[in-house]
Motif scaffolding. Structure first.
Motif, PDB file in Angstrom:
ATOM      1  N   LEU A  53       0.887  -1.271  -0.119  1.00  0.00           N
ATOM      2  CA  LEU A  53       0.157  -0.071  -0.042  1.00  0.00           C
ATOM      3  C   LEU A  53       0.935   1.216  -0.085  1.00  0.00           C
ATOM      4  CD1 LEU A  53      -2.752   1.307   0.184  1.00  0.00           C
ATOM      5  CD2 LEU A  53      -2.651   1.049   2.612  1.00  0.00           C
ATOM      6  N   GLY A  54       2.065   1.130   0.967  1.00  0.00           N
ATOM      7  CA  GLY A  54       2.625   2.309   0.987  1.00  0.00           C
ATOM      8  C   GLY A  54       3.517   2.560  -0.613  1.00  0.00           C
ATOM      9  N   SER A  55       3.805   1.448  -1.095  1.00  0.00           N
ATOM     10  CA  SER A  55       4.695   1.768  -2.342  1.00  0.00           C
ATOM     11  C   SER A  55       3.538   2.058  -3.402  1.00  0.00           C
ATOM     12  CB  SER A  55       5.285   0.398  -2.723  1.00  0.00           C
ATOM     13  OG  SER A  55       6.149  -0.286  -2.182  1.00  0.00           O
ATOM     14  N   GLY A  56       2.374   1.686  -3.287  1.00  0.00           N
ATOM     15  CA  GLY A  56       1.447   2.120  -4.115  1.00  0.00           C
ATOM     16  C   GLY A  56       1.131   3.747  -4.142  1.00  0.00           C
ATOM     17  N   ASN A  57       1.049   4.296  -2.944  1.00  0.00           N
ATOM     18  CA  ASN A  57       0.968   5.608  -2.666  1.00  0.00           C
ATOM     19  C   ASN A  57       2.142   6.308  -3.328  1.00  0.00           C
ATOM     20  OD1 ASN A  57      -1.482   5.430  -1.371  1.00  0.00           O
ATOM     21  ND2 ASN A  57      -0.676   5.265   0.477  1.00  0.00           N
ATOM     22  N   ARG A  58       3.577   5.799  -3.100  1.00  0.00           N
ATOM     23  CA  ARG A  58       4.697   6.503  -3.455  1.00  0.00           C
ATOM     24  C   ARG A  58       4.701   6.582  -5.063  1.00  0.00           C
ATOM     25  NH1 ARG A  58       9.727   4.376   0.247  1.00  0.00           N
ATOM     26  NH2 ARG A  58      10.928   5.754  -1.199  1.00  0.00           N
ATOM     27  N   LEU A  59       4.169   5.221  -5.716  1.00  0.00           N
ATOM     28  CA  LEU A  59       4.045   5.510  -7.160  1.00  0.00           C
ATOM     29  C   LEU A  59       3.370   6.434  -7.663  1.00  0.00           C
ATOM     30  CD1 LEU A  59       4.730   4.062  -9.818  1.00  0.00           C
ATOM     31  CD2 LEU A  59       3.186   2.327  -9.413  1.00  0.00           C
ATOM     32  N   ALA A  60       1.817   6.521  -7.101  1.00  0.00           N
ATOM     33  CA  ALA A  60       0.874   7.601  -7.341  1.00  0.00           C
ATOM     34  C   ALA A  60       1.687   9.071  -7.411  1.00  0.00           C
ATOM     35  CB  ALA A  60      -0.313   7.500  -6.631  1.00  0.00           C
ATOM     36  N   ARG A  61       2.353   9.309  -6.156  1.00  0.00           N
ATOM     37  CA  ARG A  61       2.830  10.487  -6.173  1.00  0.00           C
ATOM     38  C   ARG A  61       3.789  10.960  -6.964  1.00  0.00           C
ATOM     39  NH1 ARG A  61       4.521  12.092  -0.342  1.00  0.00           N
ATOM     40  NH2 ARG A  61       4.419  14.180  -1.241  1.00  0.00           N
ATOM     41  N   LEU A  91      14.791  -2.028  -3.650  1.00  0.00           N
ATOM     42  CA  LEU A  91      14.367  -1.038  -4.769  1.00  0.00           C
ATOM     43  C   LEU A  91      13.751   0.290  -4.023  1.00  0.00           C
ATOM     44  CD1 LEU A  91      12.274  -3.659  -6.938  1.00  0.00           C
ATOM     45  CD2 LEU A  91      14.568  -2.414  -7.715  1.00  0.00           C
ATOM     46  N   LEU A  92      13.003   0.162  -3.035  1.00  0.00           N
ATOM     47  CA  LEU A  92      12.397   1.267  -2.332  1.00  0.00           C
ATOM     48  C   LEU A  92      13.673   2.349  -1.688  1.00  0.00           C
ATOM     49  CD1 LEU A  92       9.680   0.137  -0.064  1.00  0.00           C
ATOM     50  CD2 LEU A  92       9.531   1.480  -2.122  1.00  0.00           C
ATOM     51  N   VAL A  93      14.683   1.613  -1.282  1.00  0.00           N
ATOM     52  CA  VAL A  93      15.834   2.464  -0.785  1.00  0.00           C
ATOM     53  C   VAL A  93      16.605   3.445  -2.157  1.00  0.00           C
ATOM     54  CG1 VAL A  93      18.475   2.161  -0.107  1.00  0.00           C
ATOM     55  CG2 VAL A  93      16.611   0.938   0.920  1.00  0.00           C
ATOM     56  N   ARG A  94      16.536   2.754  -3.084  1.00  0.00           N
ATOM     57  CA  ARG A  94      16.934   3.075  -4.536  1.00  0.00           C
ATOM     58  C   ARG A  94      16.109   4.310  -4.999  1.00  0.00           C
ATOM     59  NH1 ARG A  94      18.105  -1.205  -9.013  1.00  0.00           N
ATOM     60  NH2 ARG A  94      18.477   0.651 -10.201  1.00  0.00           N
ATOM     61  N   ASP A  95      14.817   4.049  -4.838  1.00  0.00           N
ATOM     62  CA  ASP A  95      13.849   5.379  -4.961  1.00  0.00           C
ATOM     63  C   ASP A  95      14.057   6.370  -4.039  1.00  0.00           C
ATOM     64  OD1 ASP A  95      11.227   6.456  -5.922  1.00  0.00           O
ATOM     65  OD2 ASP A  95      10.880   5.911  -3.925  1.00  0.00           O
ATOM     66  N   THR A  96      14.102   6.133  -2.741  1.00  0.00           N
ATOM     67  CA  THR A  96      14.513   7.031  -1.818  1.00  0.00           C
ATOM     68  C   THR A  96      15.531   8.041  -2.285  1.00  0.00           C
ATOM     69  OG1 THR A  96      13.508   5.845  -0.257  1.00  0.00           O
ATOM     70  CG2 THR A  96      14.629   7.722   0.622  1.00  0.00           C
ATOM     71  N   ARG A 117       3.863  13.811  -9.841  1.00  0.00           N
ATOM     72  CA  ARG A 117       4.935  14.719  -9.944  1.00  0.00           C
ATOM     73  C   ARG A 117       5.549  14.539 -11.420  1.00  0.00           C
ATOM     74  NH1 ARG A 117       9.517  16.485  -6.508  1.00  0.00           N
ATOM     75  NH2 ARG A 117       9.811  18.441  -7.325  1.00  0.00           N
ATOM     76  N   PHE A 118       5.569  13.349 -12.075  1.00  0.00           N
ATOM     77  CA  PHE A 118       6.057  13.350 -13.446  1.00  0.00           C
ATOM     78  C   PHE A 118       5.046  14.108 -14.586  1.00  0.00           C
ATOM     79  CE2 PHE A 118       5.640  11.468 -17.560  1.00  0.00           C
ATOM     80  CZ  PHE A 118       7.233  11.274 -17.777  1.00  0.00           C
ATOM     81  N   THR A 177      12.396   6.801 -13.945  1.00  0.00           N
ATOM     82  CA  THR A 177      13.316   5.956 -13.299  1.00  0.00           C
ATOM     83  C   THR A 177      12.587   5.519 -11.896  1.00  0.00           C
ATOM     84  OG1 THR A 177      15.163   6.752 -14.293  1.00  0.00           O
ATOM     85  CG2 THR A 177      15.318   5.217 -12.243  1.00  0.00           C
ATOM     86  N   ARG A 178      12.362   6.290 -11.028  1.00  0.00           N
ATOM     87  CA  ARG A 178      11.563   6.026  -9.849  1.00  0.00           C
ATOM     88  C   ARG A 178      10.223   5.399  -9.956  1.00  0.00           C
ATOM     89  NH1 ARG A 178      10.195  10.918  -6.300  1.00  0.00           N
ATOM     90  NH2 ARG A 178       9.583   9.305  -4.890  1.00  0.00           N
ATOM     91  N   ALA A 179       9.432   5.837 -10.926  1.00  0.00           N
ATOM     92  CA  ALA A 179       8.092   5.003 -10.903  1.00  0.00           C
ATOM     93  C   ALA A 179       8.522   3.632 -11.415  1.00  0.00           C
ATOM     94  CB  ALA A 179       7.410   5.786 -12.194  1.00  0.00           C
TER      95      ALA A 179
END
Length: 164
Positions: free
Chosen positions: A31-39, A138-143, A43-44, A73-75
């Motif tokens: 769920l948290g990753s989905g929210n991050r992806l949506a944001r 992958l989340l650490v790389r995104d961050t 932003r994109f 890349t983040r997405a």
């Protein structure tokens, strides 16, 4: 003679509860990753619209193009993380059901079948843990990419000097 799960009736609960708890944790991460992806997607889109409005000779164009590439890349990273988390979620949920099945086999006096089922549950659980770890990387790389973007934006603001 001691049975497959021992003489303690609560040993079966131990086998079942661990993957069930991990299933809940995976739900939260997904769920948290989905929210991050949506944001990141929002932003994109916002940055892409800004980029389209800029003149080709604008000094801001390069920075916006760089931001669009980073957000893309983040997405992609976040989508892969979500896939890993959902794979882990399915794995842990399956492990729970299989552990229950193995407990029933052991209770019915079929230790050979229970051991085979336990091996399957262990393999699925291990796959789930590996998927969880991969998703976390992958989340650490995104961050890291998000913080790099913040640093670059802060540098641009600093270089502009104080607003008067």
């Amino acid at each position: 003679m001691q049975g497959f799960l021992g003489d303690n009736p609560f040993s079966a609960m131990t086998v079942i509860v661990a993957p069930a708890i991990l299933t809940n944790a995976m739900s939260v991460l997904a769920l948290g990753s989905g929210n991050r992806l949506a944001r990141a997607i929002d932003r994109f889109r916002e940055t892409a619209r800004e980029l389209e409005r800029l003149e080709p000779s604008s000094p801001l164009r390069e920075g916006r193009a760089k931001r669009v590439a980073r957000l893309r890349t983040r997405a992609k990273l976040l989508l892969r993380a979500m896939k890993a988390f959902f794979a882990a979620l399915g794995s842990f949920a399956s492990t729970t059901i299989i552990a229950i099945f193995g407990t029933v086999l052991a209770a019915l006096g079929r230790p050979g079948g229970a051991k085979i089922v336990a091996g399957l549950a262990l393999a699925l659980g291990a796959f789930g843990v590996l998927s969880l770890l991969y998703g976390c990387v992958l989340l650490v790389r995104d961050t890291r990419l998000a913080v790099e973007g913040l640093d670059e934006e802060a540098d641009v603001l600093r270089d502009r000097g104080p607003v008067t």
